[in-house]
Design a protein around this motif. Structure first.
Motif, short mmCIF file in Angstrom:
data_model
loop_
_atom_site.label_atom_id
_atom_site.label_comp_id
_atom_site.label_asym_id
_atom_site.label_seq_id
_atom_site.Cartn_x
_atom_site.Cartn_y
_atom_site.Cartn_z
N GLN A 17 -27.60 21.07 -24.73
CA GLN A 17 -26.26 20.91 -24.07
C GLN A 17 -25.93 19.66 -24.29
N PRO A 18 -24.60 19.18 -24.36
CA PRO A 18 -23.99 17.76 -24.59
C PRO A 18 -24.59 17.07 -23.53
N PHE A 19 -24.53 15.65 -23.83
CA PHE A 19 -24.91 14.60 -22.85
C PHE A 19 -24.37 13.26 -23.15
N ASP A 20 -24.53 12.31 -22.06
CA ASP A 20 -23.71 11.24 -22.09
C ASP A 20 -24.79 10.11 -22.76
N VAL A 21 -24.78 9.89 -24.23
CA VAL A 21 -26.01 9.00 -24.67
C VAL A 21 -26.09 7.71 -23.86
N LYS A 22 -24.92 6.87 -23.57
CA LYS A 22 -25.27 5.73 -22.91
C LYS A 22 -25.83 5.72 -21.78
N ALA A 23 -25.68 7.08 -20.82
CA ALA A 23 -26.09 7.08 -19.73
C ALA A 23 -27.63 7.47 -19.61
N LYS A 24 -28.16 8.10 -20.91
CA LYS A 24 -29.52 8.36 -20.85
C LYS A 24 -30.54 7.47 -20.71
N SER A 30 -20.33 -5.10 -32.76
CA SER A 30 -20.10 -4.95 -31.40
C SER A 30 -19.79 -3.44 -30.98
N THR A 31 -19.43 -3.15 -29.94
CA THR A 31 -19.43 -1.79 -29.39
C THR A 31 -18.57 -0.80 -30.34
N GLY A 32 -19.29 0.23 -30.86
CA GLY A 32 -18.55 1.14 -31.92
C GLY A 32 -18.67 0.74 -33.23
N GLU A 33 -19.46 -0.27 -33.77
CA GLU A 33 -19.62 -0.64 -35.15
C GLU A 33 -20.85 0.26 -35.36
N MET A 34 -21.01 0.31 -36.95
CA MET A 34 -22.28 0.67 -37.29
C MET A 34 -22.74 -0.04 -38.58
N LEU A 35 -23.87 -0.04 -38.83
CA LEU A 35 -24.63 -0.90 -40.07
C LEU A 35 -25.47 0.10 -40.84
N MET A 36 -25.20 0.23 -42.07
CA MET A 36 -26.59 0.98 -42.85
C MET A 36 -27.18 0.05 -43.62
N MET A 37 -28.55 0.63 -43.65
CA MET A 37 -29.47 -0.19 -44.30
C MET A 37 -30.41 0.62 -45.30
N LYS A 55 -26.72 -1.37 -26.24
CA LYS A 55 -27.17 -0.14 -26.26
C LYS A 55 -26.99 0.56 -27.65
N MET A 56 -28.07 1.17 -28.31
CA MET A 56 -27.80 1.34 -29.84
C MET A 56 -28.27 2.67 -30.10
N LEU A 57 -27.91 3.31 -30.96
CA LEU A 57 -28.54 4.49 -31.68
C LEU A 57 -29.06 4.01 -33.12
N PHE A 111 -25.98 2.34 -35.02
CA PHE A 111 -24.69 2.41 -34.14
C PHE A 111 -24.65 1.86 -32.71
N VAL A 112 -23.96 0.72 -32.66
CA VAL A 112 -23.89 0.07 -31.23
C VAL A 112 -22.98 0.82 -30.41
N LEU A 113 -23.74 1.21 -29.25
CA LEU A 113 -23.06 2.16 -28.30
C LEU A 113 -22.21 1.17 -27.21
#
Length: 108
Positions: free
Chosen positions: A11-18, A80-87, A102-104, A62-64
């Motif tokens: 089920q869905p979950f709040d990633v930042k709260a995890k 910053s929050t909401g930005e993404m970088l690919m490597m 926090k980041m993914l 991905f910066v949360l």
């Protein structure tokens, strides 16, 4: 596959709260893993860093929340929050938390 207890339903979950911050520490939780491919949630206290290293697979960050500095192949990027970088795989990179962040990390 997805890392969860057998009795838990998908089920869905709040990633930042995890994940929570721990003073002077980087906390990691693997959300998905299949061989070299994974999705990892990280909480970095302000001032913490991950030294230069390489990944055998391409990666997306991905910066949360918060602000982070990445150095990829000797080039600096502030995210910053909401930005993404690919490597690309086998590219030297490091990171530091300029604030609590926090980041993914998605290895693809």
């Amino acid at each position: 596959g997805f890392i969860r207890k057998k009795e838990e339903k998908m089920q869905p979950f709040d990633v930042k709260a995890k994940i929570d911050y721990v003073q002077d520490t980087i906390v990691s939780e693997v959300l998905y893993a299949d061989g070299e491919y994974s999705i990892t949630l990280k909480a970095l206290d302000s001032g913490t860093e991950i030294k230069t290293h390489m990944s055998p697979v391409d990666a997306v960050v991905f910066v949360l929340e918060g602000d982070m500095e990445f150095v990829v192949d000797n080039e600096k990027f502030n995210l910053s929050t909401g930005e993404m970088l690919m490597m690309k795989k086998n590219t030297p990179h490091s990171l530091s938390a300029l604030s609590k962040a926090k980041m993914l990390l998605i290895k693809i």
